[in-house]
Design an enzyme around this catalytic site. Sequence first.
Site, short mmCIF file in Angstrom:
data_model
loop_
_atom_site.label_atom_id
_atom_site.label_comp_id
_atom_site.label_asym_id
_atom_site.label_seq_id
_atom_site.Cartn_x
_atom_site.Cartn_y
_atom_site.Cartn_z
CB CYS A 275 -0.89 0.00 1.24
SG CYS A 275 -1.76 -1.52 1.45
N1 SAJ Z 1 7.09 2.12 8.49
C1 SAJ Z 1 8.23 2.82 8.89
N2 SAJ Z 1 8.11 3.75 9.87
C2 SAJ Z 1 6.90 4.01 10.48
C3 SAJ Z 1 5.76 3.29 10.05
C4 SAJ Z 1 5.88 2.35 9.06
O1 SAJ Z 1 9.33 2.61 8.37
O2 SAJ Z 1 6.87 4.86 11.37
C5 SAJ Z 1 7.21 1.15 7.41
C6 SAJ Z 1 6.80 -0.24 7.82
O3 SAJ Z 1 7.90 -0.96 8.36
C7 SAJ Z 1 6.32 -0.84 6.52
C8 SAJ Z 1 5.74 0.36 5.75
O4 SAJ Z 1 6.30 1.52 6.38
O5 SAJ Z 1 7.40 -1.38 5.79
C9 SAJ Z 1 4.22 0.43 5.78
O6 SAJ Z 1 3.86 0.42 7.11
P1 SAJ Z 1 2.31 0.61 7.59
O7 SAJ Z 1 2.31 0.67 9.08
O8 SAJ Z 1 1.65 1.70 6.87
O9 SAJ Z 1 1.72 -0.81 7.26
P2 SAJ Z 1 0.75 -1.40 6.14
O10 SAJ Z 1 1.15 -0.93 4.80
O11 SAJ Z 1 0.61 -2.84 6.35
O12 SAJ Z 1 -0.72 -0.93 6.56
C10 SAJ Z 1 -1.17 0.12 6.05
C11 SAJ Z 1 -2.08 0.76 7.10
N3 SAJ Z 1 -1.32 0.98 8.32
C12 SAJ Z 1 -1.65 1.81 9.27
O13 SAJ Z 1 -2.59 2.58 9.16
C13 SAJ Z 1 -0.83 1.81 10.52
C14 SAJ Z 1 -2.51 1.93 6.40
O14 SAJ Z 1 -1.42 2.71 6.04
C15 SAJ Z 1 -3.38 1.49 5.26
O15 SAJ Z 1 -4.71 1.64 5.72
C16 SAJ Z 1 -3.21 0.06 4.84
O16 SAJ Z 1 -1.90 -0.25 4.85
C17 SAJ Z 1 -3.79 -0.16 3.47
O17 SAJ Z 1 -4.16 -1.30 3.23
O18 SAJ Z 1 -3.88 0.78 2.68
#
Ligand code: SAJ
Length: 452
Positions: A275
């Site tokens: 995403c």
């Molecule tokens: N990440 C970082 N630093 C942070 C947060 C995340 O490096 O502070 C990295 C994570 O390790 C990962 C990536 O970013 O590799 C994405 O992380 P994420 O927490 O956004 O996780 P996703 O992609 O599984 O889930 C996201 C949802 N997450 C949250 O809301 C916390 C959201 O962004 C979306 O609703 C969802 O994907 C979607 O399906 O669109």
Amino acid sequence: MSLEKELQQKIESRTATCAVIGLGYVGLPLAVELANTGFTVYGIDKNTEKVEAVNRGESYIPDVSNESVRDSVDTGKLKATKDFGVISDCDVVSICVPTPLNKTRDPDISYIISALEEGIVPHVHPGMLIVLESTTYPGTTEEVVVPAVTDSNLKVGEEVFVAFSPERVDPGNPHFQTGNIPKVVGGMTEACTSVATLFYNSFLDKVHPVSSAAVAEMVKIHENTFRSVNIALVNELALMCDRLEIDVWEVIEGASTKPFGFMPFYPGPGLGGHCIPIDPYYLSWKARSVGFEARFIELAGQVNSSMPLHVVQKASDALNSAGKALRDAKILIMGVAYKRNIDDERESPAIDIIDRLLKKGAVVSYTDSYIPELDVGTTVLKASDFSLELLQGTDLGIIITDHSDFDYDLILKNVSLILDTRNAIRLRKYGESNSQPKVQSPKSNVQRGAKK
Ligand code: SAJ
């Protein structure tokens, strides 16, 4: 009685028959939630294994229990099928298919088009509600979904109802699952919004209607772009702190004490998942079509995708500080999933990092209980079991994904050199609550383990 009224009554009485196209991490929990609410649901997927697993009462999505699938199937409420023909008997159709990027990093809506061509065009009928849930650029519902419906000469808002309602799933999040995540809904007309809102209110805790499908499409893209840009900002902060020999983790911890106007994000080895690394480019692509350059999105992408290279440089520096070269160094990658405690490696930065290390002649292995094997492009690696022998035979251990099932004390005691890209060790040495470390935290991500 109007078709809208008829559909409303079917929804209110739970006699509406629903179809969910796409049984992935969004579609399967949605189908189960609908079935548990009392609707009859057809889960439609082209993947035979998924269809058969669901009909056996088995889940392949960690956030969906086998029991919930089994209960839905045993009551006869949920049936999985590859046959799009069932849609002729459905009153509500939710489209939950992937929206990746193509090779030129432009939106690939082929899965949406395929779902429309196979599921909607041949089977749409008066009185149907069609909701697109897949994350996409603003305008998709109007420009792609509506034509598939009006080709059947059905009037949107009177004979057939069309809306967009973005999926919001946070894989691995135990606190928020389908039922208690607020749902944004935007229809092509007021009647479309109204009937879609009624539908989601029938099985979700909170629904937030907006004035159009385009607003709902933009809401989702904004949410994910917000994350991508803020993650890039904190990654860039980490690179600056590294140069200035300031502990970025302590900086974030300090900033997080601000009770308003601040939301912590954490630096990492790069941006993974299906995403956040992808969705913002749907918006920048659409913006370009109206002559606007979405500079934050492009810059965030550049910063986030540069992080694996920085990790490889740090690895080289760490080995060099111990008088070793990258070539022939035994490097253990700890965690390759794109984020902690999940079994998904899509777009994981670990793939790029391992590929770069292998090309520099390092001897790379990885350990991750969630990911049994990993295709890194040039080769497919199999996970090594987490063992004392594995740790002790390592020249450099790199923590890429901070799974909770790693024994961080064992790692600290037995790996002579550690590159901790997730601050996992300090957090566990001083408690997961990001409590203030009792001793000065290391100036960089490189921590020396026990001397051999
Ligand atoms: N990440 C970082 N630093 C942070 C947060 C995340 O490096 O502070 C990295 C994570 O390790 C990962 C990536 O970013 O590799 C994405 O992380 P994420 O927490 O956004 O996780 P996703 O992609 O599984 O889930 C996201 C949802 N997450 C949250 O809301 C916390 C959201 O962004 C979306 O609703 C969802 O994907 C979607 O399906 O669109």
